[in-house]
Structure formats: C-alpha cells, structure tokens
Design an enzyme around this catalytic site. Sequence first.
Site, PDB file in Angstrom:
ATOM      1  CG  HIS A 164     114.846  13.046  83.019  1.00  0.00           C
ATOM      2  ND1 HIS A 164     115.990  12.222  82.852  1.00  0.00           N
ATOM      3  CD2 HIS A 164     114.115  12.167  83.633  1.00  0.00           C
ATOM      4  CE1 HIS A 164     115.910  11.003  83.243  1.00  0.00           C
ATOM      5  NE2 HIS A 164     114.687  11.055  83.740  1.00  0.00           N
ATOM      6  CD  GLU A 203     110.217  10.780  86.825  1.00  0.00           C
ATOM      7  OE1 GLU A 203     110.404  11.741  85.928  1.00  0.00           O
ATOM      8  OE2 GLU A 203     110.994   9.937  86.877  1.00  0.00           O
TER       9      GLU A 203
END
Length: 365
Positions: free
Chosen positions: A255, A310
């Site tokens: 991320h 996600e």
Amino acid sequence: MEKVLAIGLEGIAVAKTSLSLVDGINGLLVYRGHWARDLAVHHTFEEVAYLMWFGKLPTSEELTVFQTSLANERALPEHVTQIIDATPLDRDMMSVLRTAVSALGCTSQSWPPTIQQVIGVTARIPTIIAHRQARIEGKAPVGPRRDLGHTANYLYMLKGDVPKAAHVRALDAYLILTQEHGMNASTFAGRVVASTQSDIYSALTASIGALKGPLHGGAPSEVTEMIEAIGTKENAESWIRNKLEKGDRLMGFGHRIYKTIDPRATALQKVASQLSADDPWFDLATHVEKVGMELLAEYKPNRKLHTNVEFFAAAVMRAVGLDDQLFTPTFALSRTVGWCAHIMEQAENNRIIRPESEYSGKMPD
C-alpha cells in the site's frame, strides 16, 4: 515568501481535522478517537456514520432515530430515476452515480450544508446504484425497504432477497473500514469545492469524479481477476511464483500509505473469516493470501509487503455476490460518509483552498 514545490502535494498538510488519523508508518487508523478496526468488528455502518457526523457513538435511542431518518430518505425523486433510465446502458456505473448525485442537488442547495442533506444523499446512493444495476440486467428495480439496515437494504435491492446475516456483517465491516481515510484525492477534491461555498452535491460530484479514476478506486476488481486466473488452490504457488519471477506486481499486496500491516485488512479478514466455511471463492482467496505472503517474503525479503484492504474487499464483495463493476460504486457508497464529514468540517471553519503553481514556461521577449 519563497514557494515550496511539492508535486502532488505529497507530504503537505492542507487542513486540520478531527475526523481521522492515518499513520502509515505504524499501521494505525483512527476514527474520531476510536480504532477503526474495533469499530468494524463491534459496530454497524449506521453507528460509525453517526460517529463521523456527530462526533460520538450514538445511544440506543439516538441510533433508532438515526436509522429511521436514513430509511425514510432512501426513495429517489422521479427526475433522478428518469435521468438514470435515460442514460445509455454502455455508460459505466460511476459516471451514472456522478450524474445522479448531481441531479439530487437540483431541488436542495444551500450553504453551509445541512445534516438533512447529508443523510438524504447517503441514503439514496445505494438506491441509485441498485436502480441502475437492475436496468443493466434488464430487470425491474427493487425498491428500498425501511425495515432493513443500510447494508442489508443495499444487498436486498441488488438481489431481490433478504441477504444472509454473514454477508451483511462482512460487507458492513468493509463499508465501515472505507468510510474515511484522511486527505485522499477524492476527499481533497470535495473539500476544494466546498471551500468555494458551493453546495454539497457539487462537492460530492467532484469527489465521485476523483474516485472514478483507476488510480484511486479501481484496485479490488484487479484482485478478483488475479484470483480467478489462479483458479484453484493447487495452482496458487506456481502462478504467483511465475508472476514474481517476471517482476510483475501482485495485486492486493502492499500500500502506498501503509508500510506495515494495513489495519483495515486485519479487521476485515477477522470479520469475513466466517464466510470461508461455506464459500469456496472466499476460501480460495484466503489460500492465495497465505501463499502470496510466503512468496513475497521469499522473493522480496527487504520489502514490507502485506495484504491491503483491497484484497479482502474483493474477496468479500465477490463472496456476497457483487459483480466487479459494483466494486468502485460500493466504495463510493461507504466513502460518502467521510466525504460528507469533511465537507461539513470544511464549512465550519472555511477558508478557500487556493494553492499556487510554479511557472515553467518562457518569458516574453
């Protein structure tokens, strides 16, 4: 005063906020003094939305009134349904959502934004998405029910049946964990528009437009494509190993903000783990996550790459029956809470957001 050039405004604070703390170095996410992971595990979408807008968790009486207020605002005005129905079916869902939210503001504009406007637009976004999805599928839209919670009603309108409790709980956790995440691109876009004293619908339209971009709102569908390509547990190691040896990115891992474990992923995995027992697709996703972490440690030992939100968002949304085209709109459904909170916060102590630029062109002779 000498200008400081910061391309993309990275590392630049543009506002003070009491809404959330995003600490990527230490893997922390706080909503108004509460750990977001705890809110996702122990509370509902409505409770956390109340926290974001009113600054505290509701009492049972306050929650009942709030739930009723949301439920009473779910129906769409006729002119909005006409716009949705008139939009060609080949237009993407986010474009339709952007247009429909803009149309909601045709009859209710004011400054500063009101809590009733916030409740109304938040309640109607699930109905917009479900109405459009029904038209895409060639079905009659399923109207909202006032006796269901926000998340359960969304799934009901999409599928036509009251959803399983486990599906509601898992999606509710996702919707809580994505309600707010600091000064991201879509939130900043909304605050910029709000700072001009434009109406909340214009600000939200800007936010939706920013989220529509693939660099901001498109990751979960890429995760499902990866898991579908892997296909079986037996194929996971060879597929991932081949991907890493070619230097390709493994979707759903790592991320930009979080340099350690994404706290949203940890909480979502915990809540959604109950799905794996009776859902083969989620069970496969869990296995892919395990193998992916092992191989990333082998191939990139110096990189701190962990599963991000996600990855489990894709697993949850596919497990509860949402098509890939619904992933980003569902993200918008949840992030509307944070957008509205930021727009109201901007209005409370407003100063127009007006950064400068550095000229790099030629000077006249």
